[in-house]
Write an enzyme that holds these catalytic residues in place. Sequence first.
Site, mmCIF file in Angstrom:
data_model
loop_
_atom_site.group_PDB
_atom_site.id
_atom_site.type_symbol
_atom_site.label_atom_id
_atom_site.label_comp_id
_atom_site.label_asym_id
_atom_site.label_seq_id
_atom_site.Cartn_x
_atom_site.Cartn_y
_atom_site.Cartn_z
ATOM 1 N N ASP A 225 9.698 69.878 34.012
ATOM 2 C CA ASP A 225 8.882 68.673 33.880
ATOM 3 C C ASP A 225 8.402 68.450 32.462
ATOM 4 O OD1 ASP A 225 7.498 71.137 34.293
ATOM 5 O OD2 ASP A 225 5.645 69.972 34.281
ATOM 6 N N GLU A 226 7.968 67.223 32.211
ATOM 7 C CA GLU A 226 7.186 66.870 31.032
ATOM 8 C C GLU A 226 7.796 67.322 29.707
ATOM 9 O OE1 GLU A 226 2.700 66.548 32.773
ATOM 10 O OE2 GLU A 226 3.302 68.484 32.017
ATOM 11 N N ASN A 227 9.077 67.102 29.544
ATOM 12 C CA ASN A 227 9.689 67.280 28.240
ATOM 13 C C ASN A 227 9.658 65.934 27.555
ATOM 14 O OD1 ASN A 227 11.395 67.661 26.065
ATOM 15 N ND2 ASN A 227 13.254 67.556 27.334
#
Lengths: 693, 693
Positions: free
Chosen positions: A330-332
């Site tokens: 997630d959240e790259n």
Amino acid sequence: MDMKLNSLVSLATLLACALNAAAQTPTPTQAAQLEAARRNLMPVPASVQWGSGRLAVTNSFTVAATGHADERLRAGVDRAVRRLEGRTVMEFARGLTAEASAATLVVDCKGPGRAVPSVEEDESYTLDVTDKQATLRAPTVVGALRGLETFLQLLEGDREGFYLPAVHIEDRPRFPWRGLLIDIGRHYEPPEVLKRNLDAMAAVKLNVLHWHLTENQGFRIESKRFPRLAGMGSDGLYYTQEQARDIIAYAAARGIRVVPEFDLPGHSTSWLVGHPELGSAPGPYTIERGAGIFDPVLDPTREEVYKFLDAFLGEMAALFPDAYMHIGGDENNGRQWNANPKIQAFMREHGIKDNHALQTYFNQRLLKILQKHGKRMMGWDEIFQPDLPKDVVIHSWRGPKALAEAARLGYEGILSNGFYIDLIFPASAHYLNDPVPEGSTLTPTEAARVLGGEATMWGEWVSPETIDSRIWPRTAAIAERLWSPREVRDVEDMYRRLSVVSAQLEELGLTHEKNQAMMLRRLAGGRDSRALQTLASVVEPVKEYRRGEERPQTMLSPLTGLIDAARPDSEAARRFNAAVESLLSDAPRFESGARELRATLSEWQAAGPELEALIDGSPALAEARPLAADLSRTGTIGLEALSYIEKGVAPGAEWRDARLAALEEAAKPKAALEFPALPGVRALVFAASELPS
Amino acid sequence: MDMKLNSLVSLATLLACALNAAAQTPTPTQAAQLEAARRNLMPVPASVQWGSGRLAVTNSFTVAATGHADERLRAGVDRAVRRLEGRTVMEFARGLTAEASAATLVVDCKGPGRAVPSVEEDESYTLDVTDKQATLRAPTVVGALRGLETFLQLLEGDREGFYLPAVHIEDRPRFPWRGLLIDIGRHYEPPEVLKRNLDAMAAVKLNVLHWHLTENQGFRIESKRFPRLAGMGSDGLYYTQEQARDIIAYAAARGIRVVPEFDLPGHSTSWLVGHPELGSAPGPYTIERGAGIFDPVLDPTREEVYKFLDAFLGEMAALFPDAYMHIGGDENNGRQWNANPKIQAFMREHGIKDNHALQTYFNQRLLKILQKHGKRMMGWDEIFQPDLPKDVVIHSWRGPKALAEAARLGYEGILSNGFYIDLIFPASAHYLNDPVPEGSTLTPTEAARVLGGEATMWGEWVSPETIDSRIWPRTAAIAERLWSPREVRDVEDMYRRLSVVSAQLEELGLTHEKNQAMMLRRLAGGRDSRALQTLASVVEPVKEYRRGEERPQTMLSPLTGLIDAARPDSEAARRFNAAVESLLSDAPRFESGARELRATLSEWQAAGPELEALIDGSPALAEARPLAADLSRTGTIGLEALSYIEKGVAPGAEWRDARLAALEEAAKPKAALEFPALPGVRALVFAASELPS
């Protein structure tokens, strides 16, 4: 993975829905029936039939095992009996008795169940209590452990002594995956904190510890292959493999799986401190101390990275026996990829059109590594995309809809959206959140792919002193959602039982109740902290991600302020609001209700000046000064309104407007704390204003 | 070694003496001077000169080290700074700063001190605080650690913020041996309990953990040579050697020695479970579950026993680095020796005239074994006899007189008589107990042989949940006796400071304050426990060894009853009694004093009926029913007396006699609990009766 703000819309909807449900108070008769039906059982079993009679619990209490009895069962029985001793203050025989016919409790277990705790474990049991004996039958030891927890919850007492009411229970979980994620990346928690939380999980029949082991802020598991990972990425705060094995065994003894998460390719700053060569930018890197989303990300274009991951994840696959491994995903934010010409060249060369596609490429490579090491891959919503093989499990922070879509396409998944306990919403907001909500259009086969859910204890603002109070007792409400039939949805009854369960969890060493007073004593510098206790009992930390915005701290800041002592889901505020509602709707009991409210409001009014004096000598409380004034003023306003109501005389519009304006002012968070009893006070002001003038 | 009843005479004398001293209340001016002189320092330093000005503690707080700085010092500074962060809710820089001139605190340490903590360590330090900087100077790291604790105790706050008052302190301990014995033989305590207690010990400058490792009820240390010792003698509850090394290192990091005790030849049932061949009777033996003095004793006439002890104690000598080893030597009742014809024959053959002489023979053999392994032998009073070499240390449960006699004969010794915290006497009873009391006729050389003392936490009735409350805060008063000058003896000021220290100890994880409310919630079965809290705050467990007599339990019984939740040295009762005394002696403040007493007495009166209702649903509290009635009745009596006093009208003699009879009834312990506020109520009744009629 932190929930992004745009996903909060659905959570706000859920919250409104929960409050609405809470307002649908059952009639007293209904309530009494519910109370009798559920007593103190939490989660509510699949089927309960109360009988007549009772089984006395005396100091001749014994347990026999008539079926399979291995070390795990014996230890589980022993733990249960010791807890029973603690509650009854009676000494019972140790070990199992050979005389089944004379035993108080007979455990009849068919077999050991799976050698390693598994999502496919049969956790069912039946429990019969008559006035002669209690009989617990289960196909597996884990089923028996679940039944023992129910057995303990049946204990009641009266002038005759302790007893269990006669009952026939048939029970099995609605979902096979009922988890708690603990993020020890952002703040480390020592093994004993995890162990007491595993005990608490077992008490409410949760069965998965999702161990979020790596974060930008800390790499918390020893690698013998790559000692610099934890060595340089953790400030020395990590679990040795021996400690990890100990925790895995502790969990397994309680029928709890341990699913490790290695969040990749983002959330990886701490990996890069010791291994900058894995990064998409040259480094050097230092352990991240802030909260938020950060740039560092592994370089998915270099073969050395996969070689490293193969070796590291292979080592972890051997350490963690569970069939699943969580790779985050997630959240790259992609910034390092955008800025790296070699990565851009690789993408062009391989026809990878954007960062999302590049991450999919990375996931595909990771998938092969996990498969090679015999693990099923699991990741957050972002990893989902249609050309993934069907044995990948989707962990949804987006919501039941995204989960349903994946299930339709053949993917298994679990839900965490709506179960983000770090956002400080009340238990009622989580309780009605359903992985497969009523009205779901999934076919039974599709619905079965929704394996369950996980409460997520993200670790930005928790310490060993406070984490229990952020997890418990609210997570017990989530545990009930995941275990009990969908129809079990009475919020008021949930709260009644939650309060009993909360006290019972303390016998396991949990500190969610007892640490508040201690933290307030520290803030008071050893002086009388009663007024501070009054304040702390009616404030709650701000919700969502507002704490970090309104009161910025780093991961190295002390978590010892008033906001840390304050707890989510203020019971005092809930009781106050309910008492106001009851006062305004129940004329016959008006007088006693008014007396009770007056006492509470007077306490608030009086606490203000005492608090100001305390704050004068306690600079750590300086931020609470406006709250002291709010509390006092709110008490005064409530008392004024109550006087008008009692006299049956309406105040003028000027009074009302001034008081409502003051309450609006009090509704603004101060020191990142808010005052959830305001709706009750506002209701009193409105009720006074609506009197005939 | 448990104190025998005949030795309680001296303790009773001490108690009377302490109460007497407490009654010598200083005048308000004296009190203010004392308060200013000592602020919150505990133990009071050898010399304190307050200056003018203050050193602000802001978020730019830093520490520099200008002298020797090793890992132990760095870690000690880090722990202190983290605690300062916790109290101030400010984030401070990690590690040491290079800029000494700009640092808030400069630590100037001359050298590392002894490699292994030693009774010969120099623990002195000087601490100067000016409005620019604080400077801590010490010859050793241990001295610096002691000074850091003083530094933390200097923290104060007001509207301007946190600060340290300007001061010049020169400090060193009066006695070099300041210990706490923890008996984990009777009840096992896990390593984390020992660790938090080591932190607390360091906070009040204690420097010896006397680890009572073996008892009739448990053999708690792993022997690799003789695995059956702990394997069969501990129910699996023992410390591995790795855990022991970890605890020794934890203690050493805090400048605390660990002195192990292997109690021999009696107190050894648990040894004999796995090794009956060592016993004086054939066995078999099982782990003892009762409390008291038992028959099992090693056979001192057989060479195999010495061979075994040589091997075992050699292994332990290598494990425990301290120069001393304690061999107990107490409470052998000799029955097994009398009953064994072979032993009797041996005695005749060797001209050993009685069991005392036989034990002396055993001790002489043991002494040679300890000498061979490089340890100094230490034992309880019983081991003392004139042909012992002078390097044996006497541990006195008999009293300062016995200690002085030994000192005159050239023996070193330490005092535990008067420091038996398991007997539940108030801190005041221990505080004035002096190893070298005023008026001692010892020469300086002889007096120097009195090395200090040890508080003894015998483990009959403590669990991990309750042990902290039996040790703290009272042991801080003993710590002061052993560190501070003899002249520091103001009981009231001690209690004032003790209350501050008690709250500070909680930051180290101690549970002495916070576990009471938790235990009461469990007893209340999750229902409202406020009335129970009122009761628990004013009762104390019975003293001396009466608990075991009045409310018999075994070592396997749950320690979760009201007596376990109740704490020694009730602060509420002490405050009540003092408020009565102040009311009756301070006419000008009569009105506010009477209001306060009335509130307390009304609370007692009201708690009774609430408690009865609670007890109806909590069979574990059934034993407390008479206490509920006593509390209520006592409240009523106090309120009646107060009314007479306020009206200035004397009640009749009939009223007085009936009330005094009721109070006498209330003074009888129930559920092994007593009501220490009765003297205050009785004083009110007498004061009312003495009014002009």
